[in-house]
Motif scaffolding. Structure first.
Motif, PDB file in Angstrom:
ATOM      1  N   SER A   1      -0.013   6.868   6.080  1.00 18.23           N
ATOM      2  CA  SER A   1       0.094   8.245   5.598  1.00 18.23           C
ATOM      3  C   SER A   1      -0.036   9.301   6.699  1.00 18.23           C
ATOM      4  O   SER A   1       0.731  10.269   6.730  1.00 18.23           O
ATOM      5  CB  SER A   1      -0.976   8.494   4.526  1.00 18.23           C
ATOM      6  OG  SER A   1      -2.271   8.247   5.051  1.00 18.23           O
TER       7      SER A   1
ATOM      8  N   GLU B   1     -12.486   8.792   7.727  1.00 16.02           N
ATOM      9  CA  GLU B   1     -11.927   8.307   6.457  1.00 16.02           C
ATOM     10  C   GLU B   1     -12.687   7.113   5.844  1.00 16.02           C
ATOM     11  O   GLU B   1     -12.914   7.103   4.628  1.00 16.02           O
ATOM     12  CB  GLU B   1     -10.443   7.966   6.610  1.00 16.02           C
ATOM     13  CG  GLU B   1      -9.838   7.542   5.274  1.00 16.02           C
ATOM     14  CD  GLU B   1      -8.379   7.898   5.135  1.00 16.02           C
ATOM     15  OE1 GLU B   1      -8.076   8.773   4.305  1.00 16.02           O
ATOM     16  OE2 GLU B   1      -7.543   7.320   5.833  1.00 16.02           O
TER      17      GLU B   1
ATOM     18  N   LEU C   1       0.844  -1.197   0.000  1.00 15.84           N
ATOM     19  CA  LEU C   1       0.000   0.000   0.000  1.00 15.84           C
ATOM     20  C   LEU C   1       0.878   1.245   0.000  1.00 15.84           C
ATOM     21  O   LEU C   1       1.938   1.266   0.647  1.00 15.84           O
ATOM     22  CB  LEU C   1      -0.910   0.018   1.238  1.00 15.84           C
ATOM     23  CG  LEU C   1      -1.972  -1.093   1.311  1.00 15.84           C
ATOM     24  CD1 LEU C   1      -2.642  -1.095   2.677  1.00 15.84           C
ATOM     25  CD2 LEU C   1      -3.010  -0.948   0.206  1.00 15.84           C
TER      26      LEU C   1
HETATM   27  N1  LIG Z   1      -4.054   3.287   5.966  1.00 15.37           N
HETATM   28  C1  LIG Z   1      -3.210   3.444   4.808  1.00 15.37           C
HETATM   29  C2  LIG Z   1      -4.047   3.137   3.568  1.00 15.37           C
HETATM   30  C3  LIG Z   1      -3.179   3.095   2.325  1.00 15.37           C
HETATM   31  C4  LIG Z   1      -3.975   2.751   1.082  1.00 15.37           C
HETATM   32  O1  LIG Z   1      -5.065   2.172   1.125  1.00 15.37           O
HETATM   33  N2  LIG Z   1      -3.399   3.132  -0.070  1.00 15.37           N
HETATM   34  C5  LIG Z   1      -4.013   2.866  -1.356  1.00 15.37           C
HETATM   35  C6  LIG Z   1      -3.879   4.094  -2.258  1.00 15.37           C
HETATM   36  S1  LIG Z   1      -4.585   5.572  -1.560  1.00 15.37           S
HETATM   37  C7  LIG Z   1      -3.236   1.760  -2.068  1.00 15.37           C
HETATM   38  O2  LIG Z   1      -2.039   1.695  -1.936  1.00 15.37           O
HETATM   39  N3  LIG Z   1      -3.901   0.926  -2.851  1.00 15.37           N
HETATM   40  C8  LIG Z   1      -3.178   0.000  -3.669  1.00 15.37           C
HETATM   41  C9  LIG Z   1      -3.783  -1.295  -3.834  1.00 15.37           C
HETATM   42  O3  LIG Z   1      -4.834  -1.540  -3.201  1.00 15.37           O
HETATM   43  O4  LIG Z   1      -3.212  -2.080  -4.589  1.00 15.37           O
HETATM   44  C10 LIG Z   1      -2.653   4.881   4.780  1.00 15.37           C
HETATM   45  O5  LIG Z   1      -3.374   5.807   5.188  1.00 15.37           O
HETATM   46  O6  LIG Z   1      -1.514   5.088   4.387  1.00 15.37           O
END
Ligand SMILES: N[C@@H](CCC(=O)N[C@@H](CS)C(=O)NCC(=O)O)C(=O)O
Length: 219
Positions: free
Chosen positions: A76, A114, A62
């Motif tokens: 994040s 969120e 992620l």
């Molecule tokens: N709790 C994590 C959530 C991170 C997250 O969900 N990132 C998404 C993009 S905003 C992601 O990497 N998705 C890629 C995937 O599902 O392959 C944070 O806030 O950093």
């Protein structure tokens, strides 16, 4: 030097905005979400959340992740709390009480706001907001957000910022979460102090600079 892994069209936007506010140099590694690619494992695929080189940084796959002086962090909002503490200045907590409040507000945004706000932006990103299913998802999310908006509206009575009398990492973290609900103009109109506060946050030069880069990023 700080490295930020993640494209601007993701939660990495928060860390890019933060680095801009702090005025610190950083390296950007534009890791893309795997679900945005037809074949994320193709030999010519851009680096993405399923690439081995990125999984070595964050095995959860992620974005964003940050690396600073050998320390890797992968949440994040926590990344921003760390950057505030490390680099200091007005965005950072001035004392232990402010640190407690900034952590509290950030956890509140992550857990109470969120999940619902993300459901809204993902529905719009998918272009399904006018389908029966999309409308139902958005309505459920807006209803769930009512309590959080009312809570923040009340907190902003007589104050311009979340913690202290200045823009801090708490404002930035919350602003990035509330941004995901911006399509719901009626929700913001019912909470004018939240609307004005978000407008103030988004009028900052570092936010605008981040959004400018984001708008030029490839789909
Ligand atoms: N709790 C994590 C959530 C991170 C997250 O969900 N990132 C998404 C993009 S905003 C992601 O990497 N998705 C890629 C995937 O599902 O392959 C944070 O806030 O950093």
């Amino acid at each position: 030097m700080l490295t930020i892994y993640g494209v601007y069209r993701s939660r990495a936007s928060r860390n890019y905005w933060m680095a801009g506010e702090l005025g610190i140099p950083f390296k950007s590694v534009p890791v893309k979400q795997a679900y945005r690619l037809a074949d994320p494992l193709a030999h010519d695929a851009p680096i993405n959340t399923r690439s081995a080189s990125f999984l070595a940084i964050n095995p959860m796959g992620l974005i964003p992740a940050i690396e600073d002086d050998g320390l890797v962090l992968t949440e994040s909002l926590a990344n921003n709390l760390y950057l505030a503490r490390k680099y200091g200045g007005p965005l950072a907590p001035a004392d232990i009480r402010e640190e407690g409040l900034m952590g509290n507000w950030t956890m509140w945004a992550a857990t109470e706001v969120e999940p619902h706000a993300v459901r809204i932006i993902l529905t719009y990103d998918a272009g399904t907001e006018n389908t029966d299913d999309g409308k139902a998802k958005v309505t459920t999310a807006v209803t769930a957000l009512g309590k959080a908006f009312a809570f923040l509206e009340n907190h902003l009575e007589g104050r311009d910022h979340i913690v202290g009398e200045r823009f801090t990492v708490a404002d930035l973290n919350l602003a990035e979460v509330f941004r995901y609900a911006m399509s719901q103009t009626e929700l913001f109109d019912r909470h004018p102090k939240v609307k004005a506060w978000l407008g103030r946050c988004q009028s900052r030069p570092a936010f605008k600079a981040m959004m400018k880069v984001r708008s030029t990023e490839a789909e």
